[in-house]
Design a protein around this motif. Sequence first.
Motif: not given
Length: 583
Positions: A231-233, A238-239
């Motif tokens: 999801l963060f990749s 979003l991190k």
Amino acid sequence: MASKPGILTDWPWKPLGNFKYMILAPWVVHGIYTLATKEVSESDLGYVLVFPFLLLRALHNQIWISFSRYRTAKGNNRIVDKGIEFDQVDRETNWDDQIILSGILFYLVIRTIPQASRLPFWRTDGIILLALLHAGPVEFVYYWLHRALHHHYLYSRYHSHHHSSIVTEPITSVIHPFAEHIAYFALFMSPMLVSLLVGTGSVASMFLYILFIDFMNNMGHCNFELVPKWLFSFFPPLKYLMYTPSFHSLHHTQFRANYSLFMPIYDYIYGTVDKSTDTLHETSLKRPEESPDVVYLTHLTTPESIYHLQLGFASVASKPYTESKWYLWLMWPVTLWSVLMTWFYGRRTFVSERINFNALKLQSWVVPKYKFQEEELNGYGGLYVQNNPALKIKVVDGSSLAVAIVLNSIPKGTTQVLIRGKLTKVGFAIAFALSKKGVQVTTLHKHEKEEIRLMIPTIPETNLVHTKSRTHKIWLVGDELTPKEQMEAPKGTTFIPFSQFPPKKLRRDCFYFNTPAMKIPDSFENNHSCENWLPRRVMSAWRIAGILHALEGWDEHECGHTMTDIDRTWQASLRHGFRPLTK
């Protein structure tokens, strides 16, 4: 409780106990009356829906509690290995106080602020405004409020209460002193009040905002990682916009890092991010499901017993099982649904509990069924072993330890006992052991004597007697002891159960022992629920026996008609720190 409790630590309705819900009664009754006497179009939709919304919040929280405990017990993606104990469960039993407070505030705002009454159900601009106000002022102010709460003055008087829980559960998120909740509610209500005053408020925006806070709070306080790395990749920014359970877990283990509410951006800006945040997130996601050394297979007893599981109501599970509480009767729709579900999934066990004892990893697995033939599931599992000759695990029914506990519960010098109830493997073994010691075993019914004689033909005639007398002071009782027989026992009788189900206590002038069980050593970790009707930190003989088998490395089964040496089992239990119970 905080180390130095400050003013407004306790909730104002604490003295009311479970009657605290009555605070909302006038508004709830008025809402129902309004709905019943007016047309739907004339009713204030927001006012009427407040109480159903509070119930939805409670259900939402309970789902998170059960789901989190299930995942933590399985072990995969678990973050912190340290366990939860009874003191944390007791400290977190008032997690619903903040729901009551939110209900009071909703009712007051609707009744006192003109812009809050007769709101439309949906306004998109209002939802957007709430999102912007939360992402900006709320997150920023919370970050600095949270840092202020970690100043030694406020921390010792208020926030240390929350940080008493090193290992978090979803409901840990709302465990704060009353004064601290006032500050949080003032902060979280400000976007809603602004939305109302500028005319963009709606029922949906208010309720969805609170549910969003509940969702993020619950998720962030789980002790397992569920936010995938991809999801963060996929979207790197979003991190900084969404925290994870491992991110907030570090705040509870390191204390002076990761202060943010839901958006870590301010920790990155002000340099308070823990350096191991990313590493912990990755290692937690890679953690496999735990492989137990000992599995205790159990099942449900009554329909209401599902709430006493560790996955059920936390505060209920932390107390011995007694007669069903009145509020559990209100849950009958859910209870009926759970009973129906067992018809479809009755053969699919699930993990309900994990406990660590020294190097051993213990788990409890629940078979979602309510009634069993004892010979098939419990002590008479010899057929299962016979049909699986290559079985690598050892099947232990715990009969030898149950017998040992009963024998050591009988007062020294006893020469005569009465045995009554359904005779099982344990009951026959007790009768045999007592006869070898020269203790006379008497029965109230002739067929019971014949059953014992058939199973143990070597018992001397003088040591096995059928009598109609009720003068015996030591009664060894199993299932099927009738209330009439119990009432006919003489004053001062001691009832010692040898079954897994205790007799109902009908006499105040008699003494009742627990079902065969022992106190567990202090080194047991993550023990925060009671086993059936037993007191806290007490385990049944049937459960302890499997642990002893693993500790001692015994290479034999104890099932069917096979029984481990009774004295050896008893000595092993004492050697490993288990202790007998008193009456």
